[in-house]
Design an enzyme around this catalytic site. Sequence first.
Site, PDB file in Angstrom:
ATOM      1  CD  GLU A   1      35.059  34.894  47.575  1.00 11.09           C
ATOM      2  OE1 GLU A   1      34.309  35.707  48.131  1.00 11.09           O
ATOM      3  OE2 GLU A   1      34.894  33.675  47.599  1.00 11.09           O
TER       4      GLU A   1
HETATM    5  C1  LIG Z   1      43.660  29.287  48.270  1.00  8.55           C
HETATM    6  C2  LIG Z   1      43.244  30.010  47.037  1.00  8.55           C
HETATM    7  C3  LIG Z   1      41.987  29.808  46.508  1.00  8.55           C
HETATM    8  C4  LIG Z   1      41.594  30.460  45.328  1.00  8.55           C
HETATM    9  N1  LIG Z   1      40.387  30.175  44.766  1.00  8.55           N
HETATM   10  C5  LIG Z   1      40.108  30.659  43.528  1.00  8.55           C
HETATM   11  C6  LIG Z   1      38.952  30.216  42.795  1.00  8.55           C
HETATM   12  O1  LIG Z   1      38.140  29.421  43.284  1.00  8.55           O
HETATM   13  N2  LIG Z   1      38.771  30.688  41.533  1.00  8.55           N
HETATM   14  C7  LIG Z   1      39.616  31.572  40.943  1.00  8.55           C
HETATM   15  O2  LIG Z   1      39.396  31.971  39.798  1.00  8.55           O
HETATM   16  N3  LIG Z   1      40.712  32.041  41.634  1.00  8.55           N
HETATM   17  C8  LIG Z   1      40.974  31.592  42.883  1.00  8.55           C
HETATM   18  N4  LIG Z   1      42.103  32.017  43.560  1.00  8.55           N
HETATM   19  C9  LIG Z   1      42.924  33.067  42.987  1.00  8.55           C
HETATM   20  C10 LIG Z   1      42.800  34.371  43.746  1.00  8.55           C
HETATM   21  O3  LIG Z   1      41.556  34.953  43.482  1.00  8.55           O
HETATM   22  C11 LIG Z   1      44.001  35.242  43.357  1.00  8.55           C
HETATM   23  O4  LIG Z   1      45.086  34.746  44.090  1.00  8.55           O
HETATM   24  C12 LIG Z   1      43.782  36.695  43.611  1.00  8.55           C
HETATM   25  O5  LIG Z   1      42.865  37.205  42.707  1.00  8.55           O
HETATM   26  C13 LIG Z   1      45.072  37.507  43.487  1.00  8.55           C
HETATM   27  O6  LIG Z   1      45.711  37.244  42.299  1.00  8.55           O
HETATM   28  P1  LIG Z   1      47.264  36.817  42.287  1.00  8.55           P
HETATM   29  O7  LIG Z   1      47.460  35.854  43.373  1.00  8.55           O
HETATM   30  O8  LIG Z   1      47.637  36.416  40.940  1.00  8.55           O
HETATM   31  O9  LIG Z   1      48.027  38.143  42.705  1.00  8.55           O
HETATM   32  P2  LIG Z   1      48.606  39.288  41.707  1.00  8.55           P
HETATM   33  O10 LIG Z   1      47.500  39.819  40.868  1.00  8.55           O
HETATM   34  O11 LIG Z   1      49.827  38.730  41.069  1.00  8.55           O
HETATM   35  O12 LIG Z   1      48.993  40.358  42.756  1.00  8.55           O
HETATM   36  C14 LIG Z   1      50.185  40.325  43.558  1.00  8.55           C
HETATM   37  C15 LIG Z   1      50.092  41.467  44.565  1.00  8.55           C
HETATM   38  O13 LIG Z   1      49.985  42.726  43.878  1.00  8.55           O
HETATM   39  C16 LIG Z   1      48.811  43.415  44.261  1.00  8.55           C
HETATM   40  N5  LIG Z   1      48.255  44.111  43.099  1.00  8.55           N
HETATM   41  C17 LIG Z   1      47.885  43.605  41.902  1.00  8.55           C
HETATM   42  N6  LIG Z   1      47.419  44.570  41.094  1.00  8.55           N
HETATM   43  C18 LIG Z   1      47.506  45.719  41.794  1.00  8.55           C
HETATM   44  C19 LIG Z   1      47.187  47.085  41.520  1.00  8.55           C
HETATM   45  N7  LIG Z   1      46.650  47.457  40.370  1.00  8.55           N
HETATM   46  N8  LIG Z   1      47.400  47.997  42.478  1.00  8.55           N
HETATM   47  C20 LIG Z   1      47.907  47.623  43.677  1.00  8.55           C
HETATM   48  N9  LIG Z   1      48.225  46.382  43.994  1.00  8.55           N
HETATM   49  C21 LIG Z   1      48.029  45.427  43.071  1.00  8.55           C
HETATM   50  C22 LIG Z   1      47.875  42.328  44.789  1.00  8.55           C
HETATM   51  O14 LIG Z   1      46.933  42.836  45.704  1.00  8.55           O
HETATM   52  C23 LIG Z   1      48.860  41.392  45.454  1.00  8.55           C
HETATM   53  O15 LIG Z   1      49.173  41.888  46.727  1.00  8.55           O
HETATM   54  C24 LIG Z   1      42.484  31.377  44.736  1.00  8.55           C
HETATM   55  C25 LIG Z   1      43.743  31.604  45.294  1.00  8.55           C
HETATM   56  C26 LIG Z   1      44.137  30.912  46.412  1.00  8.55           C
HETATM   57  C27 LIG Z   1      45.517  31.146  46.938  1.00  8.55           C
END
Ligand SMILES: Cc1cc2nc3c(=O)[nH]c(=O)nc-3n(C[C@H](O)[C@H](O)[C@H](O)COP(=O)(O)OP(=O)(O)OC[C@H]3O[C@@H](n4cnc5c(N)ncnc54)[C@H](O)[C@@H]3O)c2cc1C
Length: 638
Positions: free
Chosen positions: A422
């Site tokens: 979120e």
């Molecule tokens: C248990 C669980 C439940 C979830 N439930 C849902 C759901 O119901 N629906 C849904 O759609 N998604 C869901 N998600 C997905 C979740 O919202 C994403 O994991 C989250 O948005 C982060 O995306 P990512 O994991 O791909 O990280 P990435 O975007 O790959 O980021 C990796 C790291 O880089 C950082 N980062 C990325 N961009 C930047 C930037 N511009 N500047 C600085 N730092 C940055 C991030 O903060 C993170 O630390 C869920 C994930 C999990 C693990």
Amino acid sequence: MPHEAGTVSYQESREVAEASRETDWTKPSFGKELFLGRLRLDLIDPWPQPDPIRAAKGDEFVKKLNAYVRSEVDGERIEREDRIPDEVFHGLARLGAFGMKIDENYGGLGLTNLDYARSLMLVGSVNPAIGALLSAHQSIGVPQPLKLFGTAEQKRRYLPRLAAGEVSAFLLTEPDVGSDPARLGTIAEPVEGGYRLNGVKLWATNGTVATLLVVMARVPKSEGRRGGITAFVVEGDSPGITIERRNGFMGLKGLENSVTRFHDVFVPADQMIGGEGRGLKIALTTLNTGRLSLPAMCVGAGKWCLNVARQWSAERVQWGRPVGDHEAIAQKLAFMAATTYGMETMLNLCCMLADDDRNDIRIEAALVKLYASEMGWKIADELVQIRGGRGYETAESLAARGERAVSTEQILRDMRINRIFEGSTEIMHLLIAREAVDAHLSVAGDIVDPKADLGRKAKAGARATAFYAKWLPGLAVGKGQNPNAFTAYGPLAHHLRFVERASRKLARSTFYGMSRWQARMEDREVFLGRIVDIGAELFAMAAVCVRANAERDARPEGMELADLFCRQAKVRAEALFTALWDNTDAVDAKAAKRILDGRYAWLEEGVVHPQGDEPWVATWQPGPSTGEDVRRRVPPPS
Ligand SMILES: Cc1cc2nc3c(=O)[nH]c(=O)nc-3n(C[C@H](O)[C@H](O)[C@H](O)COP(=O)(O)OP(=O)(O)OC[C@H]3O[C@@H](n4cnc5c(N)ncnc54)[C@H](O)[C@@H]3O)c2cc1C
């Protein structure tokens, strides 16, 4: 077509994020004013009061829910079996818990945000996976976007089903789409009567059990069609949907989280929400109040941890005294109590402001998500430390040795995700900072925009001069310098004077940053993160002072907790102010480039590294699923 990594530039990602922002400010915002250097206590004092009729209804529901979860739900069983039993789905449905946020005319309970938060806190304390189930269902799942953007027909068609216990999920994330929705690869191709969906969605909470989904997909731009990321309500049983996997995590073991494939899934046109290209705006607006559910669970965790820490620290004797009497542990107890009070206050305030709909709470709700997820995690970590070896031992193992089965290690695991989903902490920093610098960008944006021509720059210059000529002098002096200001708050007055002075300093610091880095300001993520973190501390301080003062007669100890919280928050805010200009940001950024280039790779030698040459991010191919459908069907109650 599967999305090819690397085809979306930084500029495009930024433009997509920018286009999905809500830009209007029709109602006052305490948070926005705070970042501009204006402490508008009148927006939160008098402390909001819930409507008595709705509050009575909420109390009645929370009472029933409390009795139910205490007698019928076994949190340890959920942890042990990695799933929420069918009968818990039935029990929650019977109580109406799937319709807490749905209006009564559609069969829901129509609870206030405050009572919804209380309910999530309660169920989350039995097992956080239940909190995640209910919150993903109604804070981001189908009910909330429909409530805000659905047509009357869509509401009539879906909301009664959801209120009765059908589960919904929200599907935005894909293997290649996390924080950056511009990369969205799921396609909704316009066809006769509707759209055809193709794509793969990752990590959808409730995805394995949901019968109604909100799916974000890209409608291709074409002649006369604006296209863009669009939200759809999709029946979970539609032909072409396969639940390919149920994912497993560090914590939240009972989570029903899926990989969901869409292959030529037909979605009728009347199942689109809000119009083509409106998907991300809908998601962001939904999250304005949707974001309050996650901090509710963090507040619940704070209360749970405080209770364990208090009892254990009084009982456990080492070195001749209860461990709570040793200063190092005493400090942790003080942090836990003060911070739980601070988080609860911020949350309740945001909920009540959302309920009476007088203020714009988008900044405050984002601040409380950021703050509670970070602080909740620290509280859980401190609890593990206070419990010593027992903090690291599982509840099952403790019970087997005849000790109280307190699942401290579980709460740490369960809490960790809150800083990621979120809106990760890093993204929340950027999102809130964008709003905090909005005033500067809206007056001076073209000056710093390299693409603006001279004429636009000159106009922006004139606008900026007028704005700053009025605004900047106002930041030099304020009520906080007057030793007699805020005396109505008694012993808390000096904290509010600090908040007033600090909010002006925060605005000045933001302005210095803007003048120094101009268009490159957005790259100063760590600077912006500190600006936001200071704002969060100041918001929390103001909130606890107003609340404690309002509850002074009924609960005089609140004044002590507010004082304690403010003293700790002030120390944190001052350290952040110092770090704005005295830090290692520039050298860290240079070092990171060298690290990424492999210059120090020798430092990694001497251990066994993760094996395998699979990709870090799996690519997906369109087409029918080749795997088994692992959907879990919760049978109707017998
Ligand atoms: C248990 C669980 C439940 C979830 N439930 C849902 C759901 O119901 N629906 C849904 O759609 N998604 C869901 N998600 C997905 C979740 O919202 C994403 O994991 C989250 O948005 C982060 O995306 P990512 O994991 O791909 O990280 P990435 O975007 O790959 O980021 C990796 C790291 O880089 C950082 N980062 C990325 N961009 C930047 C930037 N511009 N500047 C600085 N730092 C940055 C991030 O903060 C993170 O630390 C869920 C994930 C999990 C693990």
